[in-house]
Scaffold this active site. Sequence first.
Site, PDB file in Angstrom:
ATOM      1  N   GLU A  96       0.840  -1.196   0.000  1.00 48.78           N
ATOM      2  CA  GLU A  96       0.000   0.000   0.000  1.00 48.78           C
ATOM      3  C   GLU A  96       0.882   1.255   0.000  1.00 48.78           C
ATOM      4  O   GLU A  96       2.003   1.242   0.516  1.00 48.78           O
ATOM      5  CB  GLU A  96      -0.923   0.018   1.225  1.00 48.78           C
ATOM      6  N   ASP A 244       4.562   3.726 -39.440  1.00 52.87           N
ATOM      7  CA  ASP A 244       3.336   2.948 -39.638  1.00 52.87           C
ATOM      8  C   ASP A 244       2.205   3.913 -39.975  1.00 52.87           C
ATOM      9  O   ASP A 244       2.382   5.136 -39.971  1.00 52.87           O
ATOM     10  CB  ASP A 244       2.991   2.091 -38.405  1.00 52.87           C
ATOM     11  N   LYS A 267       2.792  -1.967 -42.390  1.00 53.33           N
ATOM     12  CA  LYS A 267       3.058  -3.210 -41.664  1.00 53.33           C
ATOM     13  C   LYS A 267       1.829  -4.107 -41.659  1.00 53.33           C
ATOM     14  O   LYS A 267       0.743  -3.681 -41.260  1.00 53.33           O
ATOM     15  CB  LYS A 267       3.484  -2.907 -40.220  1.00 53.33           C
ATOM     16  N   THR A 306       9.512  -1.662 -26.553  1.00 51.24           N
ATOM     17  CA  THR A 306      10.591  -2.633 -26.756  1.00 51.24           C
ATOM     18  C   THR A 306      11.394  -2.306 -28.006  1.00 51.24           C
ATOM     19  O   THR A 306      12.536  -2.741 -28.145  1.00 51.24           O
ATOM     20  CB  THR A 306      10.019  -4.053 -26.885  1.00 51.24           C
TER      21      THR A 306
END
Length: 424
Positions: A96, A244, A267, A306
Amino acid sequence: MNYTNLANLAVIACPGGEVFANEVTAHLKKIYRRHLKKMVLKHSKHYGVSEEVAAQQINLINKTLFPDPHFHISGQKTYVNNFKAAANFTFFANSEIKAEVMESVRGKDVYIFQDVENRYPVFFSQGGHKKNLSVNDHLMTVLVTIDAVRNAGAQRITLVIPSYPYARQHKSKGREGASASRIGKIFESLGVNHIIAMDIHSRDIASAFDKMRLENLHASYQIIRVLSRLDKVLNDDLVVVSPDTGAVDRNKFFASTLKKPLALLYKERDYSRASKDALENNIAQIRLLGNVQGKTVFMADDMLGTGGTLLEGMKVLRENGAQKIICSVSLPLFSGDALSYFDKAYEQGLFFRIIGTNAVYHEEVLKREWYINVDIASLFAQVIMRLHQNLSISSLLDNRDIIKRLIESINAEPELPFKIGEKK
């Protein structure tokens, strides 16, 4: 700049956002100090007194009308307060987290800083406890801090969270939850009035709120400024490539601003495969739409996790004849083993430089030759100053005019290139 009650602005840093909060606060002090110096000169001329006397009178008025426990002169002619309000955070054995505001923020305009992507040890219990936190731990720290600030009587609460949590979960497919919007709803229910974020993954997130406003900042000006200082990059052989389809608008902005051609990496993904890391992802095929033969390539994206899709895109660009590849990311997360993968790719000559911002805290990546760190703390400080004074921030959200002036100055008097690692 209009006059503002400096003592009414307070900054509270969660453990993960301490470093960035300190950097932004330092810029805030510079902004207000410049403002007060101008005020001193104005009053000195208007009333026919020395600058020292004018400064003493302004300091006296500020201290009398707006008491501040952090009041100090420290050799400065004009007083600028500390802005930061003390807070104590405790991490209990059962995981907590408790936040406690250690001084009065009643009636103040409070800005809470947090970096949910900080993977380095942070301190609790006034430095007595060191802990590595996950995104969820950082998020819980934000929630209990907002609750503590609200209970302490803050007039307005703004959350400064450059990397918006769960931003990639912005749309629901089937039986998924739209977690990005839900997180925002939780912030809103706790009384947050504003969120200041950096290059949020989807603009749809902001439309999910009823009253809370989300200010989405961009580092395009700072990135172009770095590009202009890299030797022979902004030349006729530069082509902007969108990594992309989701990043087309961002890269179209760079291409139109720099007046360079725009290409696209399309892609195809196999969603039956799960992405695990940079080496194991669900990309089935990448196709290049455009010409990069013999060109210097620049790609811009909002975040680097990543880094697998970015590395795959670089390979395709190299195979299609790209000579030099430069990438920029507003949120350089470098999750998992990303740093080792990029080290290897750099050794193989796959790319030239990665440009990232200090919106996400890092230590190791700053040691890399291939990485250029861009300071965007000043941008956040300017936004905070304007929000605090209820001034327009449109020129900071849409920075095309200032970029245009930058490009014109570059064309008029090209700056000497700097070597990576040199002070700028």
